[in-house]
Structure formats: structure tokens, C-alpha cells
Write a protein that holds these residues in place. Structure first.
Motif, PDB file in Angstrom:
ATOM      1  N   GLU A   1      40.881  19.604  52.882  1.00  0.00           N
ATOM      2  CA  GLU A   1      41.238  20.805  51.830  1.00  0.00           C
ATOM      3  C   GLU A   1      41.913  19.851  51.138  1.00  0.00           C
ATOM      4  N   LYS A   2      41.703  20.747  49.261  1.00  0.00           N
ATOM      5  CA  LYS A   2      42.381  21.349  48.295  1.00  0.00           C
ATOM      6  C   LYS A   2      42.691  22.208  48.273  1.00  0.00           C
ATOM      7  N   TYR A   3      43.935  22.200  48.036  1.00  0.00           N
ATOM      8  CA  TYR A   3      44.233  23.598  47.424  1.00  0.00           C
ATOM      9  C   TYR A   3      45.465  23.796  46.213  1.00  0.00           C
ATOM     10  N   PHE A   4      45.525  24.592  45.428  1.00  0.00           N
ATOM     11  CA  PHE A   4      46.415  24.754  44.278  1.00  0.00           C
ATOM     12  C   PHE A   4      47.854  25.919  44.646  1.00  0.00           C
ATOM     13  N   TYR A   5      48.607  25.038  44.159  1.00  0.00           N
ATOM     14  CA  TYR A   5      49.746  26.138  44.943  1.00  0.00           C
ATOM     15  C   TYR A   5      50.552  26.653  43.435  1.00  0.00           C
ATOM     16  N   THR A   6      50.653  27.585  43.481  1.00  0.00           N
ATOM     17  CA  THR A   6      51.671  28.594  42.605  1.00  0.00           C
ATOM     18  C   THR A   6      52.376  27.961  41.812  1.00  0.00           C
ATOM     19  N   GLY A   7      52.297  27.861  40.190  1.00  0.00           N
ATOM     20  CA  GLY A   7      53.945  27.608  39.332  1.00  0.00           C
ATOM     21  C   GLY A   7      52.864  25.806  39.527  1.00  0.00           C
ATOM     22  N   GLY A   8      51.251  25.313  39.328  1.00  0.00           N
ATOM     23  CA  GLY A   8      51.660  24.265  39.181  1.00  0.00           C
ATOM     24  C   GLY A   8      51.465  23.683  37.519  1.00  0.00           C
ATOM     25  N   LEU A   9      52.374  22.692  37.703  1.00  0.00           N
ATOM     26  CA  LEU A   9      51.744  22.090  36.219  1.00  0.00           C
ATOM     27  C   LEU A   9      50.500  21.569  35.422  1.00  0.00           C
ATOM     28  N   ASP A  10      50.103  22.093  34.167  1.00  0.00           N
ATOM     29  CA  ASP A  10      48.778  22.175  34.102  1.00  0.00           C
ATOM     30  C   ASP A  10      47.907  20.120  33.685  1.00  0.00           C
ATOM     31  N   PHE A  11      49.486  19.428  33.007  1.00  0.00           N
ATOM     32  CA  PHE A  11      49.498  18.390  32.578  1.00  0.00           C
ATOM     33  C   PHE A  11      49.806  17.837  33.128  1.00  0.00           C
ATOM     34  N   GLU A  12      50.292  16.271  33.489  1.00  0.00           N
ATOM     35  CA  GLU A  12      49.853  14.834  33.307  1.00  0.00           C
ATOM     36  C   GLU A  12      51.697  15.409  34.755  1.00  0.00           C
ATOM     37  N   ASN A  13      51.486  15.385  35.806  1.00  0.00           N
ATOM     38  CA  ASN A  13      53.052  15.067  36.591  1.00  0.00           C
ATOM     39  C   ASN A  13      53.485  14.099  36.703  1.00  0.00           C
ATOM     40  N   HIS A  14      54.405  13.287  35.913  1.00  0.00           N
ATOM     41  CA  HIS A  14      54.486  11.544  35.832  1.00  0.00           C
ATOM     42  C   HIS A  14      55.613  11.806  37.230  1.00  0.00           C
ATOM     43  N   ASP A  15      56.496  12.859  37.230  1.00  0.00           N
ATOM     44  CA  ASP A  15      57.486  12.296  39.289  1.00  0.00           C
ATOM     45  C   ASP A  15      57.478  13.382  39.716  1.00  0.00           C
ATOM     46  N   ILE A  16      57.123  13.042  40.620  1.00  0.00           N
ATOM     47  CA  ILE A  16      57.010  14.127  41.798  1.00  0.00           C
ATOM     48  C   ILE A  16      57.893  13.472  42.914  1.00  0.00           C
ATOM     49  N   VAL A  17      59.000  13.760  43.486  1.00  0.00           N
ATOM     50  CA  VAL A  17      59.490  13.234  44.622  1.00  0.00           C
ATOM     51  C   VAL A  17      60.319  14.233  46.049  1.00  0.00           C
ATOM     52  N   THR A  18      59.621  14.140  47.217  1.00  0.00           N
ATOM     53  CA  THR A  18      60.334  15.114  48.464  1.00  0.00           C
ATOM     54  C   THR A  18      62.263  15.340  48.464  1.00  0.00           C
ATOM     55  N   ALA A  19      62.764  16.315  48.722  1.00  0.00           N
ATOM     56  CA  ALA A  19      64.375  16.268  49.361  1.00  0.00           C
ATOM     57  C   ALA A  19      64.003  17.248  49.467  1.00  0.00           C
ATOM     58  N   ASP A  20      65.457  18.546  50.517  1.00  0.00           N
ATOM     59  CA  ASP A  20      65.557  19.759  50.712  1.00  0.00           C
ATOM     60  C   ASP A  20      66.330  20.024  50.036  1.00  0.00           C
TER      61      ASP A  20
END
Length: 428
Positions: free
Chosen positions: A141-160
Motif C-alpha cells: 500500500e502507498k501512502y502520501f505523507y504530510t509535508g512531502g516535497l513535490d520535487f526530487e528528494n535527492h537525499d533521504i536518511v533516517t536518524a533519531d
């Protein structure tokens, strides 16, 4: 801020002339074949038309069968995203879902905390159905999230980011507003809360002619505590953003590097790959980074001297001229007790990505010093296709050492492909 792209014809002339000069210069690097990583093909060709780049790349055990699988999205294939099942010696692709053709960055994270890694991309995330071991073609299932950026997201990482015990998501889009850096509190799977660190990232270089803005900088692991307050900070090509820490509503302070970074001219903007870790085992975090998205890239490590003071050292480059170092990973690859660094030149014939005629290389900076006094020598372990873009690392084959999977951005061979590099360094 208005961007003025540099003419590719000008770039071609510049890089051709400079390449000729560099090829006359003697350089030193050791080339050793099949002593470090063995190449295996995951897929060649990838599904869909053989053009226009790849995104959505991640490495995780998506089917919970004890080994690591991958995700990838050939962008010309109508935004389709696939997961490749690791079947102990061969890889089987399955359609995961359909995203969009503008996204690049991706990360795996168990968003809904059901024990199954999900896939996060720009603007949306895909929920792992949880039954892939028995039904690998099940729908995500695909979900859009609040505040997502419409253009290419070049960098995505995870951290607390806020140190509340829950892993968050951090992303960057160069073309959203004037360069938006944003983190998302994903504690509630269906109600993400977005926090903007800066929506004017490109303004940091607006007075530098030819900079073209900031393209990327904190992937794959350029998020970590640099100030010593236990809260993770974020690095970029021009400096770093300090986490406000316990003052959760405070502004992120930007600190400029005390040295010049980045390569100009470039096709897309200043960009590097980065990794924060304690490279010299002295109790604080250092930074490793490589130039990318531009020819003549170099690698560096930045020693943290404490009190937000940093000193940079250049890593030895492979012979002759270099391409775009768009892969970076730091680990004890040879299992000798200190940290090594892997990188590689991206396979990409576009103007500005590599000197004319360069055959891409995979290479490792082996720590020939000690854990407390690192000294690096560069070893080229692979030449020519497959090239390197956004490499992911983990123990793919379950033998206790760190392996690599890599993809390409833009082919200069026949097909788009994705590859697995088996680590044999400790087996020599």
C-alpha cells in the motif's frame, strides 16, 4: 534565487582540456584484482526502457527470511518500484508499486512498527504487506505523507533527530522553494509531523558564481552528533546545521566549514556524499565525504577537534583524473579492527560527470594505520562498467563481513543494471 545552468558545451570543452592535462600527470594507487570484492549481477537489464536513471534504492530484509533484499525504481519505467528477492545465489524481481519518475532518494524503515521494513521515498511511503516470504508478489500500500516535497528528494536518511527513541526521516529537495531541508517525526505512522530546518539552502551559495545551488550532501549517513550534545546534526557541502537539541522549537544554527568545499563548474549544484562516524576512535564524531555529481571528485575526512573545530585531510585518489564519487560507505571491511572507506565513480556519460574516456572504477581506502591514527592507501579493485551510484552496504550473504550492492544512474553501457559485490577481504 534564479539558477543559470552552465552550457554543457562549455563543460565538455572544459573537462576535455582538463582531462588531457590530468592524464599526463603521474599518480600513485595500487590496483589489485579479485582480492577484495567479487562482482555478481543482480539484474542486467533492469525492467523497462533502458534510459533516464534509477532511484528508490535500498537494502533490507524485506521478506524476513534472514538475508538482505533490495528495492529499485527505473525512472523511465513509469515510476514503477521493484523489490528484488535474495534467493541465495540469484535474485528474483517483484513489482512493489508505482511511485513517480521524479524521485531519487529512498530508505527502508519500519514505519508502522509491525516488524517489517517499509520503503520511504520522496512524498510517499510503501507499507510492507508482511507476508512476502510466502507471497512475494503481495501488494504494498502507498501512502502520501504530510509535508512531502513535490520535487526530487535527492537525499533521504533516517536518524533519531529529537532523541525520543523513535527513528525519524530527513530529506532534501534542491528545487522545492529555494532548497528545502526537512525532517519528519514518524512516531505516528499515518500522521507524520514535518519540521523545516531550512527552506533557503541554496542561498548559502547564491554569491558564488557557477555554484548552481546545493544539489545534495547528507546521504548516506551525514547525520550525527558533531557538537557533543548527543543530538544529531546535519552536514552539507558548505557547512553543517546544529540541532537545537532540547530546545525543540529552536532554530537550527548553520556553521560554515573553515575550508573551501565543492567543485565549480558543475552541472547540477554543489554536492557530496557524507558519513559521520568516529574515524579516529577518540570519542567524538568525524566526517568522511566525497565530491559527487561532477568530474574530478576527491575524497576527504574531517577530524573533529572538539568545540566545533574541524581540520580536513585529503584522501589519496585513484590514478589520473577521476569521475563523480557518488558512492560512499565506511566500515571495517577487512575486519582488522579499524575503519575503511569504499567509494566508486558513477557510470554516467553526461557532460560534467567524468573526463572524456575515463573508465569508472570501484576502490577502497584501506586504513593502513591504527584505529587511533588512521592512514589511508587507495586500492582500485574494479575498472570499467559496472559503475557506482548510491551504494548500499550490509552483510548480504550472512558470512559476517560487510558487502556492497550498487546501481548506476545513467548507463554508458548497453543496459541499466544493479550489482552485488561480495566481500572477500578477510578470506585472502
Amino acid at each position: 534565487m534564479k539558477f543559470t545552468p552552465i552550457s554543457f558545451q562549455v563543460l565538455n570543452i572544459f573537462f576535455t582540456i582538463t582531462s588531457s592535462i590530468f592524464l599526463l600527470v603521474s599518480s600513485f594507487a595500487q590496483t589489485e584484482t579479485n582480492k577484495y570484492f567479487i562482482h555478481h549481477t543482480i539484474a542486467n537489464p533492469l525492467p523497462g526502457p533502458q534510459e533516464w536513471g534509477t532511484g528508490g534504492f535500498s537494502l533490507s530484509d524485506f521478506d524476513n527470511d534472514g538475508d538482505l533484499d533490495i528495492t529499485i525504481s527505473p525512472r523511465a519505467d513509469s515510476g514503477r518500484v521493484y523489490w528484488y528477492e535474495n534467493k541465495t545465489g540469484h535474485w528474483q524481481n517483484h513489482l512493489l508499486g508505482t511511485g513517480d519518475q521524479m524521485q531519487l532518494g529512498a530508505v527502508s524503515l519500519d514505519i508502522d512498527r509491525d516488524g517489517n521494513p517499509d520503503l520511504v521515498m520522496g512524498r510517499f511511503w510503501f507499507r510492507n504487506p508482511g507476508n512476502l516470504k510466502d507471497k512475494p508478489d503481495s501488494k504494498w500500500e502507498k501512502y502520501f505523507y504530510t509535508g512531502g516535497l513535490d520535487f526530487e528528494n535527492h537525499d533521504i536518511v533516517t536518524a533519531d533527530i529529537n532523541m525520543d527513541g523513535s527513528i525519524d526521516v530527513l530529506s532534501y529537495s534542491q528545487l522545492a522553494s529555494n532548497g528545502v531541508l526537512r525532517w519528519y517525526d514518524v512516531k505516528e505512522a499515518m500522521q507524520w509531523v514535518s519540521h523545516t530546518i531550512s527552506d533557503r539552502v541554496n542561498e548559502l551559495v547564491k554569491d558564488i558564481p557557477g555554484s548552481n545551488g546545493i544539489h545534495g550532501g547528507f546521504a548516506p549517513k551525514g547525520v550525527g552528533d558533531l557538537s557533543g550534545d548527543q543530538f544529531p546534526d546535519v552536514v552539507t557541502p558548505t557547512g553543517w546545521y546544529r540541532n537545537p537539541g532540547k530546545n525543540k522549537d529552536g532554530a537550527w544554527e548553520f556553521h560554515k566549514w573553515p575550508f573551501h568545499t565543492g567543485i565549480i563548474p558543475n552541472p547540477y549544484g554543489l554536492s557530496f556524499r557524507s558519513w559521520i562516524t568516529d574515524l579516529d576512535a577518540d570519542g567524538d564524531n568525524d566526517i568522511i565525504y566525497t565530491d559527487c555529481d561532477v568530474a574530478y571528485s576527491k575524497g576527504y575526512w574531517i577530524e573533529n577537534k572538539g568545540n566545533t573545530s574541524f581540520v580536513r585531510a585529503e584522501l589519496p585518489s585513484p590514478p589520473d583524473s577521476t569521475g563523480s564519487f557518488h558512492s560512499l560507505a565506511v566500515a571495517d571491511f577487512d575486519r582488522d579492527g579499524d575503519l575503511d572507506i569504499v567509494s566508486g565513480e558513477q557510470e554516467d556519460p553526461d557532460p560534467g560527470m567524468k573526463p572524456v574516456g575515463l573508465k569508472e572504477r570501484g576502490f577502497i581506502w584501506i586504513n593502513a594505520g591504527t584505529p587511533h591514527k588512521p592512514m589511508f592507501r587507495v586500492v582500485v579493485f574494479q575498472t570499467d562498467n559496472p559503475g557506482w551510484h548510491e551504494a548500499q552496504t550490509g552483510d548480504v550473504d550472512g558470512d559476517g563481513d560487510i558487502d556492497i550492492v550498487s546501481k548506476i544512474w545513467n548507463k554508458d553501457g548497453v543496459n541499466y543494471h544493479v550489482d552485488y559485490w561480495e566481500n572477500i577481504m578477510s578470506k585472502k
